[in-house]
Design a protein around this motif. Sequence first.
Motif, short mmCIF file in Angstrom:
data_model
loop_
_atom_site.label_atom_id
_atom_site.label_comp_id
_atom_site.label_asym_id
_atom_site.label_seq_id
_atom_site.Cartn_x
_atom_site.Cartn_y
_atom_site.Cartn_z
N LEU A 1 0.83 -1.21 0.00
CA LEU A 1 0.00 0.00 0.00
C LEU A 1 0.86 1.25 0.00
N CYS A 2 1.86 1.31 0.86
CA CYS A 2 2.76 2.48 0.92
C CYS A 2 3.49 2.69 -0.39
N HIS A 3 3.91 1.61 -1.02
CA HIS A 3 4.59 1.70 -2.31
C HIS A 3 3.65 2.31 -3.36
N GLY A 4 2.40 1.87 -3.34
CA GLY A 4 1.42 2.42 -4.28
C GLY A 4 1.09 3.87 -4.00
N LEU A 5 0.94 4.23 -2.71
CA LEU A 5 0.65 5.62 -2.35
C LEU A 5 1.78 6.55 -2.77
N ALA A 6 3.01 6.07 -2.62
CA ALA A 6 4.16 6.87 -3.05
C ALA A 6 4.10 7.15 -4.55
N SER A 7 3.68 6.17 -5.31
CA SER A 7 3.64 6.33 -6.76
C SER A 7 2.44 7.14 -7.24
N VAL A 8 1.28 6.95 -6.61
CA VAL A 8 0.07 7.64 -7.05
C VAL A 8 0.02 9.08 -6.56
N PHE A 9 0.40 9.30 -5.28
CA PHE A 9 0.24 10.63 -4.68
C PHE A 9 1.55 11.36 -4.40
N GLY A 10 2.67 10.71 -4.61
CA GLY A 10 3.96 11.36 -4.37
C GLY A 10 4.35 11.46 -2.91
N VAL A 11 3.66 10.74 -2.02
CA VAL A 11 4.00 10.74 -0.60
C VAL A 11 5.14 9.77 -0.34
N PHE A 12 5.73 9.84 0.83
CA PHE A 12 6.83 8.93 1.23
C PHE A 12 8.01 9.00 0.27
N GLY A 13 8.26 10.14 -0.31
CA GLY A 13 9.37 10.27 -1.23
C GLY A 13 8.97 10.14 -2.69
N GLY A 14 7.71 9.80 -2.94
CA GLY A 14 7.22 9.73 -4.31
C GLY A 14 7.73 8.54 -5.08
N SER A 15 7.45 8.56 -6.35
CA SER A 15 7.84 7.47 -7.22
C SER A 15 9.35 7.42 -7.39
N ARG A 16 9.94 6.31 -7.02
CA ARG A 16 11.40 6.08 -7.12
C ARG A 16 12.21 7.16 -6.43
N THR B 1 11.66 10.35 -6.22
CA THR B 1 11.70 11.65 -6.89
C THR B 1 10.86 12.70 -6.17
N GLY B 2 9.98 12.26 -5.28
CA GLY B 2 9.06 13.19 -4.62
C GLY B 2 7.87 13.53 -5.48
N GLN B 3 7.79 12.96 -6.67
CA GLN B 3 6.72 13.24 -7.61
C GLN B 3 5.87 12.00 -7.85
N PRO B 4 4.55 12.21 -8.01
CA PRO B 4 3.71 11.06 -8.37
C PRO B 4 3.90 10.69 -9.85
N ILE B 5 3.51 9.50 -10.18
CA ILE B 5 3.49 9.07 -11.58
C ILE B 5 2.31 9.80 -12.24
N PRO B 6 2.49 10.36 -13.42
CA PRO B 6 1.38 11.06 -14.09
C PRO B 6 0.15 10.16 -14.25
N PHE B 7 -1.02 10.74 -14.04
CA PHE B 7 -2.29 10.01 -14.09
C PHE B 7 -2.44 9.22 -15.38
N GLY B 8 -2.80 7.93 -15.22
CA GLY B 8 -3.11 7.08 -16.36
C GLY B 8 -1.92 6.53 -17.13
N THR B 9 -0.70 6.87 -16.73
CA THR B 9 0.49 6.39 -17.44
C THR B 9 0.57 4.87 -17.37
N TRP B 10 0.76 4.24 -18.54
CA TRP B 10 0.88 2.78 -18.58
C TRP B 10 2.35 2.39 -18.55
#
Length: 149
Positions: A23-38, A40-49
């Motif tokens: 769950l935390c890994h997903g939240l980091a990627s979707v919302f940019g929390v916990f350091g964000g995606s990889r 970066t502090g940034q979420p993954i852009p909406f809908g990106t495959w």
Amino acid sequence: MNVDRFGGPALSLFRVVTGLLFLCHGLASVFGVFGGSRGTGQPIPFGTWPGWWAALIQVVFGTLVLIGLATRVGALLSSGSMAYAYFVVHQPAALLPLNNGGELAVLFCWSFFLVAVLGPGRWSLDAAIRRHRAGGLGAYAPAPARVSP
């Protein structure tokens, strides 16, 4: 000392910790929390495959596995998503997880597979619902009230 009595609680705690980390890994990627995606502090852009959709799977099914609701289905889908992540994203870079950065995908894949096979354990909403449908709370039932004559 009976070691078998710790199996149920250990399985439940394993499920909770695995679901929480997912769950935390997903939240980091979707919302940019916990350091964000990889980190970066940034979420993954909406809908990106496939990244955003994988993160959505992590949020939804990580939550279900964490609370122990529809656990086997959630764990099986989570396991499959991590197998996909490993073979499509990581494995083409190198054969071994240590060489291609796929350790987390492999660990999550097999951890969720284990939960799917063994079930959620006694401390789960699935087990509580099953006990309720069976007509009682089982070991969790409160002691009967004493009635004075």
